[in-house]
Design a protein around this motif. Structure first.
Motif, short mmCIF file in Angstrom:
data_model
loop_
_atom_site.label_atom_id
_atom_site.label_comp_id
_atom_site.label_asym_id
_atom_site.label_seq_id
_atom_site.Cartn_x
_atom_site.Cartn_y
_atom_site.Cartn_z
N ALA A 239 0.83 -1.21 0.00
CA ALA A 239 0.00 0.00 0.00
C ALA A 239 0.86 1.26 0.00
O ALA A 239 0.57 2.22 -0.72
N MET A 240 1.93 1.26 0.78
CA MET A 240 2.80 2.44 0.87
C MET A 240 3.58 2.63 -0.42
O MET A 240 3.84 3.75 -0.85
N ALA A 241 3.93 1.53 -1.08
CA ALA A 241 4.65 1.64 -2.35
C ALA A 241 3.78 2.23 -3.44
O ALA A 241 4.29 2.78 -4.42
N GLY A 242 2.48 2.13 -3.28
CA GLY A 242 1.58 2.67 -4.28
C GLY A 242 1.37 4.17 -4.18
O GLY A 242 0.76 4.78 -5.07
N VAL A 243 1.88 4.80 -3.13
CA VAL A 243 1.74 6.24 -2.96
C VAL A 243 2.73 6.95 -3.88
O VAL A 243 3.91 6.57 -3.94
N PRO A 244 2.31 7.97 -4.63
CA PRO A 244 3.25 8.72 -5.49
C PRO A 244 4.43 9.25 -4.67
O PRO A 244 4.28 9.66 -3.52
N VAL A 245 5.60 9.24 -5.28
CA VAL A 245 6.83 9.63 -4.57
C VAL A 245 6.73 11.01 -3.94
O VAL A 245 7.13 11.19 -2.78
N PRO A 246 6.23 12.05 -4.63
CA PRO A 246 6.15 13.37 -3.99
C PRO A 246 5.35 13.36 -2.69
O PRO A 246 5.74 13.98 -1.70
N ARG A 247 4.20 12.65 -2.68
CA ARG A 247 3.41 12.58 -1.46
C ARG A 247 4.13 11.76 -0.39
O ARG A 247 4.08 12.07 0.80
N PHE A 248 4.83 10.71 -0.81
CA PHE A 248 5.58 9.87 0.13
C PHE A 248 6.63 10.71 0.84
O PHE A 248 6.79 10.62 2.06
N LEU A 249 7.33 11.57 0.11
CA LEU A 249 8.35 12.44 0.70
C LEU A 249 7.72 13.53 1.56
O LEU A 249 8.25 13.89 2.62
N GLU A 250 6.58 14.04 1.13
CA GLU A 250 5.88 15.07 1.90
C GLU A 250 5.48 14.52 3.26
O GLU A 250 5.62 15.19 4.29
N ALA A 251 4.98 13.28 3.29
CA ALA A 251 4.58 12.67 4.55
C ALA A 251 5.79 12.45 5.46
O ALA A 251 5.70 12.60 6.69
N GLN A 252 6.92 12.08 4.86
CA GLN A 252 8.14 11.95 5.66
C GLN A 252 8.50 13.27 6.33
O GLN A 252 8.90 13.30 7.50
N ALA A 253 8.40 14.36 5.57
CA ALA A 253 8.73 15.68 6.12
C ALA A 253 7.77 16.04 7.25
O ALA A 253 8.19 16.61 8.28
#
Length: 459
Positions: A239-253
């Motif tokens: 499920a987490m791999a399916g998240v677009p990279v920009p949103r994945f990085l935004e959530a990390q921030a």
């Protein structure tokens, strides 16, 4: 001028300048997109024809500092075809040249091969390799699903590539030294203990990092679940791999901002709170069977030559550039307050009072911020380096392997970092550590073992 070499996967065209041959952006594993997202590195597919290797490859996806815009750390340069490396060699037609593989630092959160150039190593007769590896959650997401520590597996894949291909560049696969700084050194501390890395290098140099910074599985799982909650998806890798990279990085921030605002060990785990790193290697029972320092003490890497050390005032730099060092007060130290997101001094196991008085006696005239920097230097790098050297020396006592320590004591005009020196060569003296009984205190060992290094020349 161009130069062509033949690797196990195909032909590469590099460039030649001033007698140094450079090959950039060489893939050592498949792209990390699509079905490979957040999974261990997959093999490179061979290519036909001659592949251009004259420009840097993509950097790993990462949450870069705001000031990185327009620099080699800019996230605009990142991409999912990021598992690449660069090679500089004095002569691809040579044989038996020593090889040095640089593993960069960056708090396990940022990194780019474009920030380093190995030309000067090649000029001095060394084949220099600089590798990319996945950072942040891309590299160190641990959900307890048997797929943890893929950033470390990237490093192992790069080292296997070196073993299989470095002869094409004139290097000796049996004479490989890994060296790195900060999170790169911490990575090497783990590699020294990893069964999957055994036999991939002969020597290791760790600068401002050792073999202690790993998360227990429960802390890593908690952080992974927190990221899934930020993303609003099930707590599964798919499920987490399916998240677009920009949103994945935004959530990390966003998660990092929460962490910095409230670095509470009860929320994040003691190891994460004290190190201020959410994403780092975790003890998953497979890639990392148990604490690296414990495996090294038990004999892992006992046949590898080791050099480990620190800068004299390692942590003063970080507290200075963040402005924290000027904000720390005596009350912060006495009452164990946190300052601007840095954990309170109490989490380092150093109670106020007698212990702080001991530091004051060693650093007379120091400000409260400078005393905190001294404590953090000892906790982060100096004591772990001593413990690693001690563990390795005892484990290697029946082998030909050698153990060395150093202290980089040159006082730079603006900082105490040794990075400008690394970019040329290691020309400082190494000191063999003497036997020291267990009755010696660590500070006594520090005085006995570490000899200030006086560089013979600045590049």
């Amino acid at each position: 001028m161009n130069t062509v070499v033949k690797t196990a996967h195909g032909l590469l065209r590099g460039s030649v300048a001033d007698g140094v041959h450079g090959f950039l952006g060489i893939p050592y594993a498949a792209p990390t997109s699509g079905q490979n997202r957040l999974l261990p590195p997959q093999p490179v597919q061979p290519w036909s024809g001659v592949r251009d290797a004259t420009s840097y490859g993509a950097s790993p996806p990462q949450v870069s500092p705001p000031e990185s815009a327009g620099t080699e750390w800019d996230t605009a340069l990142a991409g999912e075809d990021c598992l690449n490396l660069n090679v500089w060699t004095p002569d691809p037609g040579s044989t038996g040249l020593p090889v040095m593989v640089w593993i960069q630092g960056g708090a396990f959160e940022i990194g780019s091969t474009a920030a380093y150039n190995g030309r000067n190593f090649a000029r001095d007769g060394v084949v220099c390799v600089v590798i990319n590896w996945r950072v942040g959650a891309d590299g160190f997401l641990d959900l307890g699903d048997g797929q943890a520590n893929v950033g470390l597996l990237d490093q192992v894949a790069a080292l296997r590539w070196v073993r299989e291909n470095i002869t094409a560049f004139g290097g000796d696969p049996g004479n490989v030294t890994v060296f790195g700084q900060s999170a790169g050194a911490m990575s090497i501390g783990v590699l020294l203990s990893m069964p999957r890395a055994e036999g991939l290098f002969r020597r290791a140099i760790l600068q401002s990092g050792a073999a202690h910074h790993v998360l227990p599985a429960q802390s890593a799982h908690r952080i992974g679940r927190s990221l899934a909650e930020k993303l609003g998806v099930p707590q599964t890798r798919e499920a987490m791999a399916g998240v677009p990279v920009p949103r994945f990085l935004e959530a990390q921030a966003e998660l990092q901002a929460d962490f910095r605002a409230h670095p509470n060990p009860e929320l994040w785990g003691h190891e994460a709170a004290t190190s201020m790193m959410l994403w780092q290697p975790s003890i998953d029972g497979d890639v990392i069977p148990r604490r690296p320092i414990d495996r090294i003490r038990a004999g892992a890497s006992a046949t590898v030559d080791l050099m480990v050390g620190t800068n004299t005032e390692d942590w003063k730099l970080f507290l200075a550039i963040t402005g924290v060092i000027a904000k720390v007060t005596e009350q912060d130290l006495a009452e164990s307050h946190s300052v601007d997101g840095f954990p309170p001094i109490g989490v380092y196991g150093l109670p106020a009072g007698t212990a702080l008085d001991e530091y004051r006696s060693h650093y007379p005239g120091s400000s409260p911020g400078e005393l905190l920097a001294a404590v953090e230097t000892d906790w982060w790098v100096r004591m772990p380096a001593i413990r690693l050297a001690d563990a390795h020396a005892k484990a290697a006592s029946t082998t030909p392997a050698r153990t060395y320590m150093y202290e980089f004591a040159w006082a730079a005009p603006a900082s105490a970092q040794s990075t400008p020196w690394k970019c040329r060569s290691f020309s400082t003296p190494w000191t063999k550590i003497p036997d020291c009984s267990d009755r010696c205190s660590e500070r006594t060992r520090l005085r006995n073992w570490l000899t200030p290094c006086t560089p013979r020349g600045f590049p």
